[in-house]
Scaffold this active site. Structure first.
Site, PDB file in Angstrom:
ATOM      1  N   ASP A  97       7.427 122.729 -74.752  1.00  0.00           N
ATOM      2  CA  ASP A  97       6.563 122.955 -75.443  1.00  0.00           C
ATOM      3  C   ASP A  97       6.519 122.065 -77.030  1.00  0.00           C
ATOM      4  OD1 ASP A  97       9.184 124.129 -76.474  1.00  0.00           O
ATOM      5  OD2 ASP A  97       7.937 125.599 -77.623  1.00  0.00           O
ATOM      6  N   GLU A 162      10.796 126.421 -77.540  1.00  0.00           N
ATOM      7  CA  GLU A 162      11.640 125.922 -78.555  1.00  0.00           C
ATOM      8  C   GLU A 162      11.199 125.893 -79.712  1.00  0.00           C
ATOM      9  OE1 GLU A 162      14.082 122.997 -80.806  1.00  0.00           O
ATOM     10  OE2 GLU A 162      11.874 123.081 -80.475  1.00  0.00           O
ATOM     11  N   GLU A 163       9.914 125.578 -79.911  1.00  0.00           N
ATOM     12  CA  GLU A 163       9.517 125.525 -81.150  1.00  0.00           C
ATOM     13  C   GLU A 163       9.264 126.820 -82.097  1.00  0.00           C
ATOM     14  OE1 GLU A 163       9.208 122.744 -82.503  1.00  0.00           O
ATOM     15  OE2 GLU A 163       9.124 121.180 -81.275  1.00  0.00           O
TER      16      GLU A 163
HETATM   17 ZN   LIG Z   1      11.870 119.444 -80.736  1.00  0.00          ZN
END
Ligand SMILES: [Zn+2]
Length: 307
Positions: A97, A162-163
């Site tokens: 992502d 992840e973000e």
């Molecule tokens: Zn990253």
């Protein structure tokens, strides 16, 4: 980058200098271009990105697995088998992502065009962190093409979410049976990008502190004239000045640290200022959010006391 891995370098891998023209036609660069063109903004449907990795795994005849612990958040696991699967493996992690990007935010070229000009690729995710995923893949692919079989199994893992904090990706994955089965001995994860022909490897994280300071003051009509010491904005100005004075001190350390040594300084960025209700109203409160990454030798208790 939500869980940053900004750190202290251990070694430098020297890369070959290549010309801009050679870069633009390099198969690895074209692969990165294709990957960046898939808009994987967090919460987007990641099916096309999963298909991209399936295609690459299939091309190399590699076992390909998708672990979906939360619906709509696929975790890709690609196995490069070593000669001894009974010993612990190496995990090369990256995330699929990317943070949002809009043309109107000042992009020279559309952020998902991955346009290449003069040796520079323009695109969201080129640095954070699709280039790293392609580097992993290319390194392993070339080893395999050269007949090299590593001792240990190597797993490429590609994460969603992840973000946004990894609550639907890496965090549950680490607690899953699927992760336990990988028998991971060491993991390489996200670092940072450099415009130098080398890749610094890091072994230590900086601790992330994101703190919000809310200042309260008198709320009044905009035609009145209270002193700074009584207003939310006046108090905020004091807070900002003191944080930025500290920032200057740390910035001086940063300029002396050298490009690959991220450990000795504490970075401070004032990233959000929120407050106000109308142009003619003195606001009752204003809040500031500072994003702080502690230097690796900072004593947290002392730093908290200072804050
Ligand atoms: Zn990253």
């Amino acid at each position: 980058m939500w869980f940053p891995v900004i750190i202290v370098s251990t070694c430098i891998l020297a890369l070959q200098e290549v010309t801009a023209a050679a870069l633009a036609s390099d198969p690895a660069v074209l692969l990165l271009q294709e990957y960046v063109q898939i808009n994987t903004t967090s919460n987007n449907n990641l099916t096309p990105a999963v298909a991209f990795w399936k295609k690459l795994a299939d091309a190399e005849g590699l076992p390909f697995n998708v672990v979906e612990l939360n619906q709509g958040y696929p975790i890709v696991v690609i196995k490069w088998a070593g000669s001894n699967s009974s010993i612990s493996s190496i995990m090369l992690n990256s995330h699929m992502d990317v943070v949002p990007a809009k043309q109107e935010d000042g992009w020279k070229f559309p952020p998902f065009s991955a346009h290449i000009e003069n040796g520079v690729m323009y695109g969201r995710g080129t640095q954070d962190m699709k280039s790293v995923s392609i580097q992993y893949y290319e390194a392993l692919r070339r080893l395999k093409a050269n007949g090299v079989t590593l001792l240990r199994d190597v797993y490429m893992t590609l994460m969603p979410d992840e973000e946004l904090g990894a609550e639907k990706g890496m965090i549950p994955f680490l607690q899953s049976e699927e992760f336990a089965k990988l028998n991971v001995g060491v993991e390489l994860d996200e670092g940072t990008s450099y415009d130098i022909p080398s890749i610094p490897l890091f072994y230590q994280d900086k601790v992330v502190w994101q703190i919000e300071v809310t200042c309260h003051g008198v709320a009044a009509h905009g035609s009145t004239f209270p002193p700074n010491s009584a207003t939310a904005t006046g108090k905020c100005a004091n807070v900002i000045n003191r944080f930025l004075k500290f920032r200057d001190e740390e910035y001086a350390k940063y300029t002396k640290a050298g490009i690959t040594d991220a450990g000795p300084y504490t970075s401070v960025n004032l990233n959000r200022i929120n407050g106000g209700v109308a142009n003619n109203v003195i606001p009752a409160s204003v809040s500031l959010t500072f994003d702080i990454r502690l230097g690796t030798s900072v004593n947290e208790e002392e730093f908290e006391a200072r804050v």
